[in-house]
Scaffold this active site. Structure first.
Site, mmCIF file in Angstrom:
data_model
loop_
_atom_site.group_PDB
_atom_site.id
_atom_site.type_symbol
_atom_site.label_atom_id
_atom_site.label_comp_id
_atom_site.label_asym_id
_atom_site.label_seq_id
_atom_site.Cartn_x
_atom_site.Cartn_y
_atom_site.Cartn_z
ATOM 1 N N ASP A 205 0.813 -1.211 0.000
ATOM 2 C CA ASP A 205 0.000 0.000 0.000
ATOM 3 C C ASP A 205 0.850 1.267 0.000
ATOM 4 O O ASP A 205 0.419 2.331 -0.428
ATOM 5 C CB ASP A 205 -0.917 -0.022 1.240
ATOM 6 C CG ASP A 205 -1.657 1.289 1.444
ATOM 7 O OD1 ASP A 205 -2.454 1.636 0.566
ATOM 8 O OD2 ASP A 205 -1.431 1.970 2.466
ATOM 9 N N LEU A 286 -6.079 7.078 3.219
ATOM 10 C CA LEU A 286 -6.271 8.110 2.188
ATOM 11 C C LEU A 286 -5.134 8.144 1.169
ATOM 12 O O LEU A 286 -5.091 9.033 0.322
ATOM 13 C CB LEU A 286 -6.397 9.489 2.861
ATOM 14 C CG LEU A 286 -7.666 9.678 3.710
ATOM 15 C CD1 LEU A 286 -7.599 10.991 4.461
ATOM 16 C CD2 LEU A 286 -8.913 9.640 2.836
ATOM 17 N N ARG A 287 -4.212 7.182 1.265
ATOM 18 C CA ARG A 287 -3.086 7.188 0.312
ATOM 19 C C ARG A 287 -3.584 7.091 -1.133
ATOM 20 O O ARG A 287 -3.043 7.727 -2.025
ATOM 21 C CB ARG A 287 -2.136 6.024 0.605
ATOM 22 C CG ARG A 287 -1.133 6.347 1.674
ATOM 23 C CD ARG A 287 0.089 5.454 1.612
ATOM 24 N NE ARG A 287 0.855 5.608 2.844
ATOM 25 C CZ ARG A 287 0.856 4.741 3.834
ATOM 26 N NH1 ARG A 287 0.165 3.626 3.747
ATOM 27 N NH2 ARG A 287 1.562 4.956 4.914
ATOM 28 N N GLY A 288 -4.586 6.260 -1.357
ATOM 29 C CA GLY A 288 -5.128 6.086 -2.714
ATOM 30 C C GLY A 288 -5.620 7.393 -3.303
ATOM 31 O O GLY A 288 -5.335 7.731 -4.454
ATOM 32 N N VAL A 291 -2.474 9.833 -3.890
ATOM 33 C CA VAL A 291 -1.621 9.424 -5.023
ATOM 34 C C VAL A 291 -2.343 9.621 -6.352
ATOM 35 O O VAL A 291 -1.747 10.093 -7.327
ATOM 36 C CB VAL A 291 -1.154 7.953 -4.858
ATOM 37 C CG1 VAL A 291 -0.472 7.469 -6.121
ATOM 38 C CG2 VAL A 291 -0.200 7.828 -3.685
#
Length: 349
Positions: A205, A286-288, A291
């Protein structure tokens, strides 16, 4: 032509690589915006993963560094310079600079933590009262690319250190109460073969993008790839010369996109749609979202646009999300069909 022949080892031209568009796009976008967070490239053996990664490093414009600085310190950007250089600037020392090729550092599978992070000479510190630091691979990779082949076989502890440094842009080494910190801002590129096992979902992830590559099935295309490689092996310099214009064109596009990136905007409604897609796909954290926003802006800048459009999001979102859907380490990574289905539904509304 003479300039090319001065290279110590000829590198296969990036623009001569046939196919593998997903991998090439992920690498280019990370060069435009290193804050995307690197790329994990998974695919069959012998599909040109290492060749492509070395080729993109060779393509990039040279960077300016403070001469004889082991951390490739930037002469003007405080975030990219070592403490020693900062002290010299504050003391009004006139710094000499030089241009170097973007560092491309390979992390061998058997590397130790000391080799990766660097070591502090405790004896010297105790006896002479000076901090003596032997830099590791993270120092050499600052402002460049750190490439880990077979990253899925690397010790989880080392992968953790790599990802922490890649995310924070700093490496801290502590030993016996002595602490040394230096910049370690690099694009982390990992590659591997899924047959040898996947990374744990928590580690996966933290890679910004995940590119999948498959062996080319079309016999005509396979012949074309074999002939291209044979031509390079026979006479690398004439092959480099043949693709010189295309290489310069792509290099120029990347430089323009890097400069343009700060001014590219993304409409609020599109941000909401990206987050809606992440929510429907049940992406943890919230990385998705972050990015995908970054990658869409980098792709728009690469297309020389001022604003992100829906097509830009469609182009990058699978690369940004497919590896974030695994909840169970035994699951396989979605090839993109699940992401594409939801993207199509939400972005077509």
């Amino acid at each position: 032509m003479n300039k090319i022949k001065n290279q110590t080892r000829p590198v296969f031209p990036f623009t001569a690589i046939i196919g593998q568009e997903e991998m090439k796009l992920a690498l280019v976008l990370n060069m435009i915006d290193p804050k995307i967070g690197g790329v994990m490239i998974m695919g069959d053996r012998g599909t040109g993963k290492s060749t492509t990664i070395r080729a993109i490093a060779d393509l990039l414009p040279e960077i300016e560094i403070v001469s004889d600085d082991v951390f490739n310190s930037h002469p003007y950007d405080y975030d990219l310079m070592s403490d020693l250089v900062k002290q010299q600037i504050e003391s009004k020392v006139n710094l000499k600079t030089q241009l170097i090729k973007v560092p491309m550092v390979d992390l061998p599978l058997g590397a130790t933590e000391d080799r990766l992070c660097g070591t502090i000479d405790i004896e010297k510190a105790l006896n002479e009262g000076v901090k003596s630091f032997e830099p590791g691979l993270l120092a050499k990779a600052n402002r460049g690319i750190l490439y880990v082949d077979e990253v899925n076989l690397l010790d989880d502890h080392l992968v953790d250190i790599l990802l922490d440094s890649a995310a924070s842009g700093w490496n801290t080494v502590e030993r016996e109460g002595i602490s040394i910190r230096h910049p370690a801002r690099f694009v982390l590129v990992g590659s591997g073969n899924p047959e040898e096992g996947e990374l744990r979902p928590q580690l996966l992830d933290r890679f910004g993008m995940h590119a999948e590559i498959r062996t080319v099935k079309d016999p005509l295309l396979r012949v074309q790839i074999v002939e291209q490689r044979a031509k390079f092996d026979h006479d690398p310099y004439s092959c480099i010369d043949e693709f010189c214009d295309q290489q310069n064109e792509l290099k120029e596009s990347i430089i323009i996109a890097q400069k343009k990136l700060v001014s590219v905007i993304i409409d609020y409604d599109l941000k909401v749609k990206i987050s809606q897609i992440c929510g429907v796909l049940n992406v943890d954290g919230l990385r998705g979202d972050i990015v995908t926003n970054r990658a869409a802006k980098a792709f728009a800048a690469y297309q020389n646009k001022d604003e992100v459009e829906i097509d830009d999001i469609k182009k990058v979102i699978t690369l940004c999300l497919r590896h974030r859907l695994r909840k169970d380490p035994l699951d396989t990574i979605d090839s993109g069909t699940k992401v594409n289905k939801i993207v199509h539904e939400i972005l077509s509304e």
